[in-house]
Each structure stands twice: as structure tokens, then as C-alpha cells.
Motif scaffolding. Structure first.
Motif, mmCIF file in Angstrom:
data_model
loop_
_atom_site.group_PDB
_atom_site.id
_atom_site.type_symbol
_atom_site.label_atom_id
_atom_site.label_comp_id
_atom_site.label_asym_id
_atom_site.label_seq_id
_atom_site.Cartn_x
_atom_site.Cartn_y
_atom_site.Cartn_z
ATOM 1 N N ARG A 176 0.835 -1.215 0.000
ATOM 2 C CA ARG A 176 0.000 0.000 0.000
ATOM 3 C C ARG A 176 0.870 1.265 0.000
ATOM 4 O O ARG A 176 0.631 2.190 -0.775
ATOM 5 N N ALA A 177 1.899 1.264 0.858
ATOM 6 C CA ALA A 177 2.791 2.437 0.917
ATOM 7 C C ALA A 177 3.526 2.588 -0.421
ATOM 8 O O ALA A 177 3.726 3.703 -0.911
ATOM 9 N N GLY A 178 3.896 1.455 -1.021
ATOM 10 C CA GLY A 178 4.573 1.484 -2.323
ATOM 11 C C GLY A 178 3.681 2.073 -3.407
ATOM 12 O O GLY A 178 4.117 2.896 -4.213
ATOM 13 N N GLU A 179 2.403 1.673 -3.382
ATOM 14 C CA GLU A 179 1.457 2.208 -4.375
ATOM 15 C C GLU A 179 1.343 3.724 -4.248
ATOM 16 O O GLU A 179 1.276 4.443 -5.247
ATOM 17 N N GLN A 180 1.284 4.197 -3.001
ATOM 18 C CA GLN A 180 1.157 5.652 -2.791
ATOM 19 C C GLN A 180 2.358 6.394 -3.370
ATOM 20 O O GLN A 180 2.204 7.440 -3.999
ATOM 21 N N VAL A 181 3.553 5.826 -3.156
ATOM 22 C CA VAL A 181 4.764 6.473 -3.670
ATOM 23 C C VAL A 181 4.730 6.518 -5.200
ATOM 24 O O VAL A 181 5.010 7.553 -5.814
ATOM 25 N N ILE A 182 4.337 5.416 -5.814
ATOM 26 C CA ILE A 182 4.283 5.386 -7.290
ATOM 27 C C ILE A 182 3.221 6.362 -7.803
ATOM 28 O O ILE A 182 3.448 7.095 -8.780
ATOM 29 N N GLU A 183 2.073 6.417 -7.118
ATOM 30 C CA GLU A 183 1.022 7.369 -7.540
ATOM 31 C C GLU A 183 1.537 8.805 -7.498
ATOM 32 O O GLU A 183 1.252 9.607 -8.392
ATOM 33 N N LEU A 184 2.295 9.136 -6.459
ATOM 34 C CA LEU A 184 2.831 10.500 -6.344
ATOM 35 C C LEU A 184 3.808 10.801 -7.478
ATOM 36 O O LEU A 184 3.779 11.879 -8.073
ATOM 37 N N LEU A 185 4.668 9.827 -7.777
ATOM 38 C CA LEU A 185 5.668 10.045 -8.833
ATOM 39 C C LEU A 185 4.998 10.175 -10.197
ATOM 40 O O LEU A 185 5.304 11.094 -10.972
ATOM 41 N N VAL A 186 4.074 9.276 -10.491
ATOM 42 C CA VAL A 186 3.388 9.315 -11.788
ATOM 43 C C VAL A 186 2.545 10.591 -11.891
ATOM 44 O O VAL A 186 2.529 11.261 -12.926
ATOM 45 N N GLY A 187 1.892 10.953 -10.791
ATOM 46 C CA GLY A 187 1.074 12.172 -10.784
ATOM 47 C C GLY A 187 1.903 13.403 -11.112
ATOM 48 O O GLY A 187 1.481 14.272 -11.875
ATOM 49 N N HIS A 188 3.118 13.461 -10.563
ATOM 50 C CA HIS A 188 3.993 14.601 -10.856
ATOM 51 C C HIS A 188 4.381 14.614 -12.336
ATOM 52 O O HIS A 188 4.350 15.663 -12.984
ATOM 53 N N ALA A 189 4.746 13.436 -12.868
ATOM 54 C CA ALA A 189 5.139 13.369 -14.283
ATOM 55 C C ALA A 189 4.010 13.881 -15.167
ATOM 56 O O ALA A 189 4.228 14.667 -16.090
ATOM 57 N N ARG A 190 2.802 13.451 -14.874
ATOM 58 C CA ARG A 190 1.652 13.852 -15.708
ATOM 59 C C ARG A 190 1.351 15.348 -15.552
ATOM 60 O O ARG A 190 1.144 16.048 -16.535
ATOM 61 N N SER A 191 1.317 15.817 -14.308
ATOM 62 C CA SER A 191 0.853 17.202 -14.098
ATOM 63 C C SER A 191 1.927 18.222 -14.460
ATOM 64 O O SER A 191 1.610 19.327 -14.873
ATOM 65 N N GLN A 192 3.199 17.867 -14.295
ATOM 66 C CA GLN A 192 4.276 18.836 -14.574
ATOM 67 C C GLN A 192 4.955 18.575 -15.918
ATOM 68 O O GLN A 192 5.964 19.203 -16.217
ATOM 69 N N GLN A 193 4.425 17.608 -16.685
ATOM 70 C CA GLN A 193 5.082 17.246 -17.943
ATOM 71 C C GLN A 193 6.560 16.910 -17.706
ATOM 72 O O GLN A 193 7.457 17.358 -18.428
ATOM 73 N N ALA A 194 6.778 16.158 -16.651
ATOM 74 C CA ALA A 194 8.134 15.699 -16.332
ATOM 75 C C ALA A 194 8.306 14.286 -16.893
ATOM 76 O O ALA A 194 7.331 13.632 -17.260
ATOM 77 N N LEU A 195 9.539 13.848 -16.945
ATOM 78 C CA LEU A 195 9.828 12.478 -17.362
ATOM 79 C C LEU A 195 10.196 11.685 -16.115
ATOM 80 O O LEU A 195 11.059 12.099 -15.343
ATOM 81 N N LEU A 196 9.515 10.557 -15.921
ATOM 82 C CA LEU A 196 9.784 9.692 -14.769
ATOM 83 C C LEU A 196 10.460 8.409 -15.232
ATOM 84 O O LEU A 196 9.938 7.709 -16.103
ATOM 85 N N LEU A 197 11.616 8.118 -14.644
ATOM 86 C CA LEU A 197 12.299 6.844 -14.899
ATOM 87 C C LEU A 197 12.362 6.086 -13.583
ATOM 88 O O LEU A 197 12.950 6.590 -12.609
ATOM 89 N N VAL A 198 11.798 4.892 -13.548
ATOM 90 C CA VAL A 198 11.793 4.098 -12.322
ATOM 91 C C VAL A 198 12.512 2.777 -12.542
ATOM 92 O O VAL A 198 12.069 1.967 -13.365
ATOM 93 N N ALA A 199 13.612 2.564 -11.840
ATOM 94 C CA ALA A 199 14.256 1.254 -11.850
ATOM 95 C C ALA A 199 13.505 0.376 -10.862
ATOM 96 O O ALA A 199 13.318 0.771 -9.711
ATOM 97 N N THR A 200 13.045 -0.774 -11.328
ATOM 98 C CA THR A 200 12.230 -1.605 -10.434
ATOM 99 C C THR A 200 12.313 -3.091 -10.782
ATOM 100 O O THR A 200 12.485 -3.462 -11.931
ATOM 101 N N HIS A 201 12.173 -3.892 -9.725
ATOM 102 C CA HIS A 201 12.031 -5.341 -9.890
ATOM 103 C C HIS A 201 10.560 -5.732 -9.899
ATOM 104 O O HIS A 201 10.229 -6.883 -10.134
ATOM 105 N N ASN A 202 9.697 -4.778 -9.567
ATOM 106 C CA ASN A 202 8.293 -5.091 -9.336
ATOM 107 C C ASN A 202 7.511 -5.070 -10.658
ATOM 108 O O ASN A 202 7.366 -4.018 -11.282
ATOM 109 N N PRO A 203 6.995 -6.220 -11.102
ATOM 110 C CA PRO A 203 6.326 -6.280 -12.408
ATOM 111 C C PRO A 203 5.075 -5.405 -12.467
ATOM 112 O O PRO A 203 4.748 -4.880 -13.540
ATOM 113 N N ASP A 204 4.387 -5.221 -11.325
ATOM 114 C CA ASP A 204 3.182 -4.374 -11.328
ATOM 115 C C ASP A 204 3.551 -2.915 -11.593
ATOM 116 O O ASP A 204 2.859 -2.213 -12.323
#
Ligand code: ADP
Length: 221
Positions: A176-204
């Protein structure tokens, strides 16, 4: 470079240990503003190395990185460049333990010369928007792991960077805490027209990004 392209990585290579470890082999890709991109592959495949080169924490042995048309090879003051253009989130929060969450989030604005009152207001507003208003005056050790990582995201976003780099940002969190962090990062990319790069092992998490770049033994696959 087309206007929407924010990041251009060309034939990037990095060796460690005087050439004995080839961590990255001539990796190339480009990415646009507003995109979200997963960087995947097994441990040791070069994900952190690639993020370090893109965020100017390290310099390549071969090839080139351009951010918003700026060739990083020509950037002398890496700290200034990072403060202006890059937000980092790591697996471990790297908050200053003797500073409150509020003070940690204010800190990156010092490099941009933002006046004190604005630093205070912006950090407080950002922490509030992440549900951390009541925690702003706490030290990092006095809040939960998820709260600490959300504050680390606030710190990464506070200068409104065009490039957001996250290295296993949910590696230490429950889902749940992980989902919140990803939502915040993706939300920033969308709203600020930023580019988000996430290194992850998590397939979801990888599946939730617009694109995926997969590495194996330092090469793109
Ligand atoms: P990942 O993030 O995918 O786990 P890394 O970029 O950390 O991969 O590592 C890529 C390769 O480079 C690995 O073989 C790793 O052991 C090696 N490596 C990373 N950093 C260093 C370093 N500072 N010195 C020597 N070898 C390193």
C-alpha cells in the motif's frame, strides 16, 4: 532534438574497476516529457549505473546524455544542474536524520536561492498534499517507513524537476505504501510534464509505466 524529447541517451557506456567491470554497454534511447518509463532487469544489470549517469551523479566512459538539449559532458557544476533539473528517489530515503521532514523538504530550494518564507510555504504545502501535514515537524526516525519515503518524494519534487529518477523507490515498503509512492511520482510526471524513470524489480510497477527499457548485463534487450 524534437521539442517534446527531454532525454536523449546515446551509446552510453560505463566501466568500473579500471575497465574490468563493464557495467553499461552502449545503451541508447530517448524519452519525452510527461512519459513514465520503467527500467527493468536483474540485479547487477546496470540500472543504478544508468540512472546515476542520467542524473549526473557519475560520468560515462563512452557516449552521451542530453537533458533538455543540454549535453551533460559540458556541465561543470553537477550540483547546480541536479538542483534545477533532477529529482532523485532512492530505495533508502537518505533524509538528514537531524532535520525534520519539513526541513528536509525545504533543503533543495536553498540551491535555487528561494527566499525563506517561500521555502517554508512550498514545503508545507507539498507535505500537506501528501497527507503529511501533521508529520512535518517530526524527525525522519519518528515517522513510518511509508511516511518517510513520501517525504523523500516531496523533497525530490520540491524544485519541480523535469526529470524524476527513482531507484527501487518501493523496495523497502509494504504494497500500500509502495502504491502511494508510485502514484505521487506518476502524478507529478503527468501534471508537470516531467519524465519519470523508475528502476524496479516489481512487475506491477513496470506494467503501470508507459514504456519499459530492459537491461541484461549492461545491454538493452
Ligand atoms: P543494478 O542497479 O541493475 O543492480 P548496478 O548499476 O548497480 O546494477 O551495477 C552494474 C554492474 O556494475 C554490476 O556488475 C555491479 O557489481 C557493478 N558496479 C556497480 N557499481 C560499482 C562500483 N562503484 N565499482 C565497481 N563495480 C560496480
Amino acid at each position: 532534438m524534437s521539442e517534446a524529447i527531454l532525454l536523449e541517451v546515446s551509446d552510453l557506456g560505463r566501466d568500473y574497476d579500471r575497465g574490468r567491470v563493464r557495467a553499461l554497454h552502449e545503451v541508447s534511447f530517448s524519452a519525452q516529457r510527461g512519459q513514465t518509463l520503467a527500467l527493468t532487469g536483474p540485479s547487477g544489470c546496470g540500472k543504478s549505473t544508468l540512472l546515476s549517469l542520467i542524473g549526473l551523479l557519475d560520468r560515462p566512459d563512452r557516449g552521451r546524455v542530453q537533458v533538455d538539449g543540454i549535453d551533460l559532458a559540458g556541465v561543470r557544476r553537477g550540483a547546480d544542474f541536479r538542483a534545477r533539473h533532477v529529482g532523485f528517489v532512492f530505495q533508502f530515503h537518505h533524509m538528514v536524520p537531524t532535520m525534520t521532514l519539513q526541513e528536509n523538504v525545504e533543503a533543495p530550494m536553498l540551491a535555487l536561492g528561494v527566499p525563506l518564507a517561500q521555502r517554508r510555504a512550498r514545503a508545507a504545502q507539498l507535505l500537506d498534499s501528501m497527507g503529511l501535514g501533521a508529520r512535518a515537524g517530526f524527525l525522519p526516525t519518528h515517522v513510518s517507513g511509508g511516511e518517510r519515503q513520501r517525504a523523500a518524494v516531496a523533497r525530490a519534487l520540491v524544485n519541480r524537476p523535469a526529470l524524476l529518477l527513482a531507484d527501487e523507490p518501493t523496495g523497502n515498503l509494504d504494497s500500500r505504501a509502495g502504491e502511494q509512492v508510485i502514484e505521487l511520482l506518476v502524478g507529478h510526471a503527468r501534471s508537470q510534464q516531467a519524465l519519470l524513470l523508475v528502476a524496479t524489480h516489481n512487475p506491477d510497477i513496470a506494467a503501470a509505466m508507459d514504456r519499459r527499457i530492459e537491461l541484461l548485463d549492461g545491454r538493452r534487450v
